[in-house]
Structures are given as structure tokens and as C-alpha cells.
Design a protein around this motif. Structure first.
Motif, PDB file in Angstrom:
ATOM      1  N   UNK A 104       3.701   1.784  -4.212  1.00 15.41           N
ATOM      2  CA  UNK A 104       2.732   2.832  -3.339  1.00 15.41           C
ATOM      3  C   UNK A 104       3.355   2.909  -2.165  1.00 15.41           C
ATOM      4  N   UNK A 105       3.454   4.004  -1.370  1.00 13.86           N
ATOM      5  CA  UNK A 105       4.089   4.278  -0.054  1.00 13.86           C
ATOM      6  C   UNK A 105       3.103   5.404   0.672  1.00 13.86           C
ATOM      7  N   UNK A 106       2.738   5.174   1.831  1.00 17.24           N
ATOM      8  CA  UNK A 106       2.285   6.361   2.732  1.00 17.24           C
ATOM      9  C   UNK A 106       1.717   5.726   4.010  1.00 17.24           C
ATOM     10  N   UNK A 107       2.052   6.400   4.992  1.00 19.67           N
ATOM     11  CA  UNK A 107       2.029   6.074   6.615  1.00 19.67           C
ATOM     12  C   UNK A 107       0.329   6.357   6.656  1.00 19.67           C
ATOM     13  N   UNK A 108      -0.230   7.271   5.736  1.00 19.05           N
ATOM     14  CA  UNK A 108      -1.620   7.706   6.111  1.00 19.05           C
ATOM     15  C   UNK A 108      -2.624   6.708   5.520  1.00 19.05           C
TER      16      UNK A 108
END
Length: 404
Positions: free
Chosen positions: A303-307
């Protein structure tokens, strides 16, 4: 009109590509040593990166895949691991340069040693990534990056020889010091066409949930965003050519060039130079640290997200935390950030064909792009420019070693 707000992603990307320590440093040296003769390298780099970011934005909008995710799915994890290792190495080298560049900007402004500023700068970059969302980073850096237009204002104010400027946009052989000329050309291309720019851009497009209806705004973002950075980079060359070259200042150290805006802009010039360098380096460092987390997460399917809050995606946050910590080492060891970035730019050009080649395959695969696959113009343009970068790297680096 709502779609045009996506221009922030283009400006954020161009801040990382054109306005950081490597791009500004090579532009200053190019103007100081060869006046306007290397403007063509910026122009070619701009064409190349504009094509690449448009392609990766189109990939994200149509397939909802980032570059790394698409390449991994198309070729498999065993293939993707090699581009991943190469890009992480380049990203960490450039990130170290940006941490050093931001610290150097503070040293110039305060007189306090760069080593004192390294850890505070690293903590600032980490805190922004830890507490901010992608959108807030995107728009704040885009707005703050406008301060770099002070170089364009200065270039217009000093009134260069515009005929010579136009001549510099055409590639030509130098009449002296061919090794340095070629090495700077490679540095400019490497700084402008860094792989993290298009992998970061595609990740940002997925973060913002672009769709097929965003294809036209994507083209506008690619053109205007990269055009903004190109304008500022060429302005740096022009100011260096008019201010530094006649005075015999080579610009190989930022301390030599820090006053280049003082003549056209008065006492505000020095402050604007330091502020532009600081904002450009911090903006690039944010992109690079995020890109390390992006490409690792996308390669391994995490999983990846700056949000998302860091606690919800711990491996993503750990990635940029480790990257920033590693990036402090060269400056703490006393390595000049400008020399480090020149080395990293040369390495970037060498590995660029390895990273762009798989992308070109994906961009011609209807499984991902449907009816929006590349046309012959995009394929030809990117292929020619990457080949040129490879040839320049193969020739210029040995020449530079011999010259030294």
C-alpha cells in the motif's frame, strides 16, 4: 477550470527538475563558461521530459497504473528489481545533493556552516512528508516555486544579446574546451531528465485519481509545467552569462555565484537567490523522498499513498524516513553538494535508457492504454533523445576525466 488546477503537479515536478541544486548549478556554470551556447541542452531536455511526463500522466489516467506498477505487471518482478535498484541509487544520490543544497542556501543566508543546517533541513523535509498530504505539498511548493521567476525578471532587466540567445538554442560544436562543454551538456540533460520526475508524476496522477477525461489537462500540465521550469533554467544561464562571465567568475561554487542577482535586483537579489535555491532544493527533496517510497511500494505491491496517515501505511512512511536519513551522510561528511550532484547527473544519463526503454514498451501496449497508445511522434522523439543522452554520457565522462 477545475481540471486546470492540476497544473500544480506540473509545477511541482518542474521545481524538482529545473530549480534544484543540480539544475541551477549546471545552468550557472554553463552561462559563466560558455555564455548562451548551452541553452540548446535545456531546450532538448525540456522536450524530452515534457514527452515523458505526458506519457506517464496518460498511462495513469487511462490505466490507473503508475509507471513502476505497469512495468512490473508487464515484465514481472524479476525484471523490475533491476530498474528499481538503479533508480533507488540515483534517487538517493540526488536526494543527498538536495539536502546539501538546501543547507548550503541557509549557510549563504546566515553565515552558519552547512553542517549545522543538515539535520534541521532533513527534519523539516521529513516533518512535511509525515504531517502533510500530497495535495498540500503539491500546491504549496508550486506557489513558493514562483519566487524563482526572479531569475527571469533579472534576465529581462539586464537586456542580453537576444540574437546570441536565439543562436544558443541550436546545437553546435564549441570552439574551445570541448570536454567541459560536453560534460556540462550531460549534466544539464541529466538534471532535466531525471527518472524520478516521471515516476513521481505518474504516482501523483494516481494519487489525484486522474481519469481519461483528464488527458487534455495532462497535456497542458506537461507543457506549461515543464515550460515554467525551462524558462527559469534558461534565465539562470542568461544572468550568469551577463553577470559572471565578463568578470571571470566560473560559478563552480555557489559562494561565487550567490550575488549574481544583486546587480539587476539590488539588495533583494542575494536574498532571492538564497530563497530560490532553498525552495528548489526542498521541493526536489520532497519529490525524491516520496519517489523512493513510491517505487519500492509499487514494485512489491505494498500500500502506498502520501494522503494516508503514516500509521496506516507504515512501510511507505518508513521508506522516505530511511531515505532522508541516508541522504544526510554526504553533507555531514563534508562533501560539496554541487560536486555530488554533477556526479549524480552523469550517472542519471547513463541509466536513463534502462529506465525509459520498458516505459516505451508499456506505452505501446493497448492492454494498458486502449486507443491511447503512443503515436510515432512520441516514440521517435523519446527514442532519439534518450539515444543522444546515452551517446553524450559515453563520450563526455571520459573526456572530463582526461581533462582533470
Amino acid at each position: 477550470m477545475k481540471n486546470l488546477t492540476k497544473i500544480g503537479l506540473g509545477i511541482l515536478t518542474s521545481v524538482g527538475g529545473y530549480l534544484e541544486v543540480g539544475s541551477m548549478g549546471t545552468a550557472i556554470q554553463a552561462g559563466a563558461a560558455f555564455r548562451y551556447e548551452l541553452l540548446w541542452a535545456i531546450a532538448i531536455g525540456t522536450i524530452c521530459i515534457a514527452f515523458l511526463v505526458e506519457m506517464t500522466g496518460r498511462l495513469a489516467a487511462v490505466s490507473h497504473h503508475t509507471v513502476v506498477a505497469a512495468v512490473r505487471k508487464r515484465f514481472g518482478i524479476r525484471f523490475q528489481i533491476w530498474p528499481l535498484v538503479a533508480q533507488i541509487g540515483v534517487d538517493l544520490l540526488v536526494l543527498a545533493s538536495e539536502v546539501g543544497g538546501a543547507s548550503l542556501a541557509l549557510e549563504l543566508a546566515t553565515g552558519i556552516s552547512i553542517r549545522i543546517w543538515v539535520l534541521p533541513v532533513a527534519i523539516l523535509i521529513w516533518a512535511l512528508l509525515w504531517f502533510a498530504t500530497f495535495g498540500s505539498i503539491e500546491h504549496s511548493v508550486a506557489v513558493l516555486g514562483l519566487v524563482t521567476l526572479s531569475f527571469s525578471l533579472a534576465a529581462w532587466w539586464i537586456g542580453p544579446d537576444w540574437q546570441a540567445v536565439r543562436s544558443g538554442l541550436v546545437p553546435h560544436r564549441p570552439d574551445r574546451d570541448a570536454a567541459q562543454y560536453a560534460y556540462l551538456a550531460v549534466g544539464i540533460l541529466g538534471a532535466t531528465v531525471s527518472p524520478y520526475l516521471f515516476t513521481f508524476y505518474s504516482s501523483g496522477a494516481v494519487e489525484e485519481e486522474w481519469r481519461a477525461e483528464d488527458l487534455m489537462p495532462n497535456r497542458i500540465v506537461a507543457a506549461i509545467g515543464m515550460g515554467f521550469g525551462s524558462l527559469v533554467a534558461m534565465s539562470v544561464v542568461i544572468v550568469a552569462a551577463v553577470i559572471l562571465a565578463p568578470r571571470g567568475i566560473e560559478g563552480e561554487m555557489y559562494q561565487q555565484a550567490a550575488t549574481m542577482l544583486s546587480l539587476p535586483l539590488g539588495h533583494w537579489g542575494f536574498r532571492l537567490f538564497c530563497l530560490s535555491l532553498f525552495i528548489g532544493c526542498v521541493g526536489a527533496a520532497l519529490e525524491l523522498a516520496l519517489d523512493v517510497s513510491y517505487i519500492v511500494g509499487q514494485t512489491f505491491g505494498w500500500a502506498w499513498s502520501e494522503n494516508q496517515p503514516p500509521g496506516d501505511e507504515a512501510r511507505f512512511a518508513l521508506g522516505y524516513t530511511i531515505a532522508i536519513a541516508i541522504a544526510t551522510a554526504p553533507s555531514l561528511a563534508g562533501i560539496d553538494p554541487l560536486k555530488l550532484t554533477m556526479f549524480s547527473m552523469a550517472v542519471t544519463v547513463v541509466v536513463l535508457p534502462v529506465l525509459v526503454g520498458p516505459l516505451l514498451v508499456v506505452m505501446n501496449d493497448a492492454q494498458y492504454l486502449q486507443e491511447y497508445t503512443n503515436g510515432w511522434i512520441a516514440n521517435t522523439a523519446v527514442g532519439i533523445i534518450v539515444a543522444l543522452a546515452f551517446v553524450l554520457a559515453a563520450i563526455a565522462i571520459p573526456l572530463q576525466l582526461v581533462a582533470q
